[in-house]
Motif scaffolding. Structure first.
Motif, PDB file in Angstrom:
ATOM      1  N   TRP A   1       0.825  -1.199   0.000  1.00  0.00           N
ATOM      2  CA  TRP A   1       0.000   0.000   0.000  1.00  0.00           C
ATOM      3  C   TRP A   1       0.863   1.255   0.000  1.00  0.00           C
ATOM      4  CZ3 TRP A   1      -4.733  -0.535  -1.395  1.00  0.00           C
ATOM      5  CH2 TRP A   1      -5.411  -1.737  -1.118  1.00  0.00           C
ATOM      6  N   ARG A   2       0.301   2.317  -0.567  1.00  0.00           N
ATOM      7  CA  ARG A   2       0.958   3.618  -0.582  1.00  0.00           C
ATOM      8  C   ARG A   2       1.192   4.098   0.849  1.00  0.00           C
ATOM      9  NH1 ARG A   2      -0.031   9.000  -0.724  1.00  0.00           N
ATOM     10  NH2 ARG A   2      -2.184   8.785  -0.079  1.00  0.00           N
ATOM     11  N   SER A   3       2.328   4.775   1.071  1.00  0.00           N
ATOM     12  CA  SER A   3       2.617   5.277   2.416  1.00  0.00           C
ATOM     13  C   SER A   3       2.980   6.755   2.374  1.00  0.00           C
ATOM     14  CB  SER A   3       3.757   4.485   3.063  1.00  0.00           C
ATOM     15  OG  SER A   3       5.013   4.861   2.534  1.00  0.00           O
ATOM     16  N   SER A   4       2.889   7.376   3.530  1.00  0.00           N
ATOM     17  CA  SER A   4       3.335   8.753   3.731  1.00  0.00           C
ATOM     18  C   SER A   4       3.520   8.909   5.233  1.00  0.00           C
ATOM     19  CB  SER A   4       2.293   9.757   3.226  1.00  0.00           C
ATOM     20  OG  SER A   4       1.122   9.689   4.024  1.00  0.00           O
TER      21      SER A   4
ATOM     22  N   PHE B   1       6.445  -3.272  13.795  1.00  0.00           N
ATOM     23  CA  PHE B   1       7.329  -2.602  12.843  1.00  0.00           C
ATOM     24  C   PHE B   1       7.510  -3.444  11.579  1.00  0.00           C
ATOM     25  CE2 PHE B   1       9.643  -0.166  16.461  1.00  0.00           C
ATOM     26  CZ  PHE B   1       8.677   0.828  16.407  1.00  0.00           C
ATOM     27  N   LEU B   2       7.711  -4.741  11.759  1.00  0.00           N
ATOM     28  CA  LEU B   2       7.870  -5.622  10.595  1.00  0.00           C
ATOM     29  C   LEU B   2       6.576  -5.691   9.786  1.00  0.00           C
ATOM     30  CD1 LEU B   2       9.975  -8.518  12.164  1.00  0.00           C
ATOM     31  CD2 LEU B   2      10.745  -6.848  10.478  1.00  0.00           C
ATOM     32  N   HIS B   3       5.439  -5.601  10.461  1.00  0.00           N
ATOM     33  CA  HIS B   3       4.145  -5.624   9.772  1.00  0.00           C
ATOM     34  C   HIS B   3       3.945  -4.338   8.964  1.00  0.00           C
ATOM     35  CE1 HIS B   3      -0.400  -6.623   9.846  1.00  0.00           C
ATOM     36  NE2 HIS B   3       0.216  -7.479   9.071  1.00  0.00           N
ATOM     37  N   ILE B   4       4.483  -3.218   9.431  1.00  0.00           N
ATOM     38  CA  ILE B   4       4.442  -1.967   8.671  1.00  0.00           C
ATOM     39  C   ILE B   4       5.211  -2.137   7.365  1.00  0.00           C
ATOM     40  CG2 ILE B   4       5.343   0.397   8.630  1.00  0.00           C
ATOM     41  CD1 ILE B   4       4.601   0.583  11.616  1.00  0.00           C
ATOM     42  N   ILE B   5       6.405  -2.747   7.447  1.00  0.00           N
ATOM     43  CA  ILE B   5       7.194  -2.988   6.228  1.00  0.00           C
ATOM     44  C   ILE B   5       6.445  -3.939   5.299  1.00  0.00           C
ATOM     45  CG2 ILE B   5       9.312  -4.068   5.352  1.00  0.00           C
ATOM     46  CD1 ILE B   5      10.761  -2.993   7.794  1.00  0.00           C
ATOM     47  N   TYR B   6       5.751  -4.926   5.862  1.00  0.00           N
ATOM     48  CA  TYR B   6       4.989  -5.887   5.069  1.00  0.00           C
ATOM     49  C   TYR B   6       3.831  -5.198   4.333  1.00  0.00           C
ATOM     50  CZ  TYR B   6       1.882  -9.851   4.057  1.00  0.00           C
ATOM     51  OH  TYR B   6       1.061 -10.766   3.430  1.00  0.00           O
ATOM     52  N   ASN B   7       3.166  -4.269   5.003  1.00  0.00           N
ATOM     53  CA  ASN B   7       1.960  -3.659   4.447  1.00  0.00           C
ATOM     54  C   ASN B   7       2.220  -2.491   3.513  1.00  0.00           C
ATOM     55  OD1 ASN B   7      -0.186  -5.217   5.551  1.00  0.00           O
ATOM     56  ND2 ASN B   7       0.122  -4.239   7.542  1.00  0.00           N
ATOM     57  N   PHE B   8       3.264  -1.697   3.806  1.00  0.00           N
ATOM     58  CA  PHE B   8       3.431  -0.413   3.122  1.00  0.00           C
ATOM     59  C   PHE B   8       4.714  -0.352   2.297  1.00  0.00           C
ATOM     60  CE2 PHE B   8       0.892   0.643   6.942  1.00  0.00           C
ATOM     61  CZ  PHE B   8      -0.233   1.154   6.307  1.00  0.00           C
TER      62      PHE B   8
ATOM     63  N   LEU C   1       7.427   1.735   1.795  1.00  0.00           N
ATOM     64  CA  LEU C   1       7.960   2.816   2.611  1.00  0.00           C
ATOM     65  C   LEU C   1       9.051   3.599   1.899  1.00  0.00           C
ATOM     66  CD1 LEU C   1       8.408   0.936   6.030  1.00  0.00           C
ATOM     67  CD2 LEU C   1       6.445   2.293   5.281  1.00  0.00           C
ATOM     68  N   GLU C   2       9.125   4.885   2.236  1.00  0.00           N
ATOM     69  CA  GLU C   2      10.298   5.652   1.855  1.00  0.00           C
ATOM     70  C   GLU C   2      11.514   5.070   2.577  1.00  0.00           C
ATOM     71  OE1 GLU C   2       9.858  10.046   0.806  1.00  0.00           O
ATOM     72  OE2 GLU C   2       8.528   9.809   2.526  1.00  0.00           O
ATOM     73  N   GLU C   3      12.688   5.286   1.986  1.00  0.00           N
ATOM     74  CA  GLU C   3      13.901   4.665   2.528  1.00  0.00           C
ATOM     75  C   GLU C   3      14.171   5.079   3.969  1.00  0.00           C
ATOM     76  OE1 GLU C   3      16.172   2.264   1.013  1.00  0.00           O
ATOM     77  OE2 GLU C   3      14.235   2.096   0.041  1.00  0.00           O
ATOM     78  N   HIS C   4      13.934   6.345   4.333  1.00  0.00           N
ATOM     79  CA  HIS C   4      14.256   6.759   5.704  1.00  0.00           C
ATOM     80  C   HIS C   4      13.303   6.139   6.714  1.00  0.00           C
ATOM     81  CE1 HIS C   4      11.124   9.780   4.854  1.00  0.00           C
ATOM     82  NE2 HIS C   4      11.038   9.989   6.153  1.00  0.00           N
ATOM     83  N   HIS C   5      12.056   5.862   6.324  1.00  0.00           N
ATOM     84  CA  HIS C   5      11.138   5.163   7.215  1.00  0.00           C
ATOM     85  C   HIS C   5      11.554   3.701   7.393  1.00  0.00           C
ATOM     86  CE1 HIS C   5       7.827   8.300   6.247  1.00  0.00           C
ATOM     87  NE2 HIS C   5       8.351   8.544   7.433  1.00  0.00           N
ATOM     88  N   LYS C   6      11.883   3.064   6.264  1.00  0.00           N
ATOM     89  CA  LYS C   6      12.302   1.664   6.334  1.00  0.00           C
ATOM     90  C   LYS C   6      13.598   1.519   7.136  1.00  0.00           C
ATOM     91  CE  LYS C   6      11.829  -0.755   2.571  1.00  0.00           C
ATOM     92  NZ  LYS C   6      12.075  -1.321   1.212  1.00  0.00           N
TER      93      LYS C   6
END
Length: 391
Positions: free
Chosen positions: A286-289, A324-331, A333-338
């Motif tokens: 999914w798109r992130s911001s 946190f790992l689920h956020i990476i799974y779902n979205f 992410l921009e590099e600084h978030h990842k």
């Protein structure tokens, strides 16, 4: 064994993984609001995958062809129109055409909301066309993601059930020998650590934590961008099952443990056959911001506050790790978030729970407040400040 935070090592980069830069999205929205519809469309495509327009003359008509799994995404942009087509399977003499076309008709009603599947020259194609003036960024993003997701999902179903054939073989690049060894070492370490923690929780009779270590292990593997094929399909299936609150928790634990045992029993050859770099048009996440991630962090707030109030560092550490790992799974992410997530998970690896909890909390509050920074971002900022003062 010692009850410390499980180990984490960030995956190696995949050269074919589309990377996100939210600045393109902001440019797309600003251009659309200013009625600069063509520029809004181009910036939306840059947001989806900034490699797609590289080296192209964007003043006249534009053609883009890019693989997405076994599908081929074809985009044509003219002065007045935006057209996207995607052939994904071929009809053969052995195909069960009646059943297949009935299934296509069902899909065209639901779940498709914008694109439709058409039969063109003996192949099934997704297709959608609209005037440039209607190319609102959300709509463009949704139609391209819809086509990419369902082309990737339905090709296997149509081939398995109705004897269709791939339109083309997926455009893949094998890992180098060095990459293969690094990836295998990471996966084998994850599986070995899973067995150790699972046995530890069993001995302690902490049965509920079998869910946590199964989720952590599965997410660490499925978040590797070069995991594809049957392995990824099964991992995604169990992520869905383990997080499905409609299923009894004990049943989810049993199914998760059973799956992990089967995964641990697989040979290196079985696991590595589904690991390769694959060409992609768009990330299927999914798109992130910053705002989207703030909202996700807000949804976690009650649990986080409860574990902090109770002084339950174990629950807090496991909850924030898998969240946190689920956020990476779902979205996507921009590099600084990842990198912020990777940084803290590596930093707390094998630390005592009371040491890890405040580190994880700091990163969580960074997402919640919308001011998250990775270690690399912080170093870059300090370097920039130094240059301004002394350069």
């Amino acid at each position: 064994m010692k009850n410390v935070v499980p180990h984490f090592q960030r995956p190696i980069k995949s050269k074919d993984e589309p990377r996100i830069d939210v600045s393109y999205w902001d440019k797309a929205m600003d251009a659309y609001d200013a009625k600069n519809y063509r520029n809004a469309l181009l910036e939306t495509i840059n947001y989806i995958n900034s490699n797609l327009l590289q080296g192209k003359d964007t003043e006249g008509d534009i053609d883009i062809v890019q693989g997405q799994g076994s599908a081929e995404i074809q985009i044509t942009i003219t002065k007045d129109n935006f057209l996207v087509k995607a052939p994904f399977v071929k009809i053969t003499d052995d195909s069960n055409k009646v059943a297949l076309f009935r299934r296509v008709a069902e899909i065209n009603f639901n779940p498709l909301t914008l694109a439709q599947i058409h039969l063109i020259d003996g192949a099934l194609w997704f297709e959608y066309e609209m005037p440039i003036t209607l190319c609102q960024p959300y709509k463009v993003y949704d139609v391209l993601r819809e086509i990419s997701v369902y082309a990737d999902n339905y090709d296997d179903e149509f081939i398995d059930k109705y004897k269709a054939d791939f339109y083309q073989e997926p455009r893949v690049t094998p890992l180098t020998e060095t990459e293969k060894e690094k990836v295998w070492q990471q996966i084998s370490n994850i599986l070995e650590e899973y067995k150790q923690y699972s046995n530890f929780f069993k001995e302690k009779r902490w049965d509920d934590f079998q869910w946590d270590i199964a989720v952590l292990s599965i997410l660490k593997i499925v978040n590797m961008p070069y995991v594809h094929g049957t392995l990824r399909t099964k991992l995604e299936e169990y992520v869905g099952n383990l997080f499905n609150g409609q299923i009894d928790f004990k049943y989810r634990i049993d199914k998760g443990v059973s799956f992990m045992q089967k995964l641990c029993a697989k040979s290196k050859e079985e696991l590595m056959q589904d690991i390769y770099h694959a060409e992609a048009f768009i990330s299927l996440k999914w798109r992130s911001s910053t705002q989207i991630l703030q909202n996700d962090a807000k949804n976690m707030e009650n649990n986080v506050n409860k574990y902090v109030k109770d002084g339950n560092n174990m629950m807090l550490c496991y909850y924030l790790q898998y969240s946190f790992l689920h956020i990476i799974y779902n979205f996507n992410l921009e590099e600084h978030h990842k990198n912020a997530i990777y940084d803290v998970l590596e930093k707390v690896s094998e630390k005592e729970l009371h040491q890890a909890a405040p580190m994880l909390l700091k990163t969580y509050h960074g997402f919640l407040d919308g001011n998250i920074k990775s270690a690399n971002t912080a170093k870059s900022s300090k370097k920039g400040l130094f240059s301004k003062l002394f350069g």
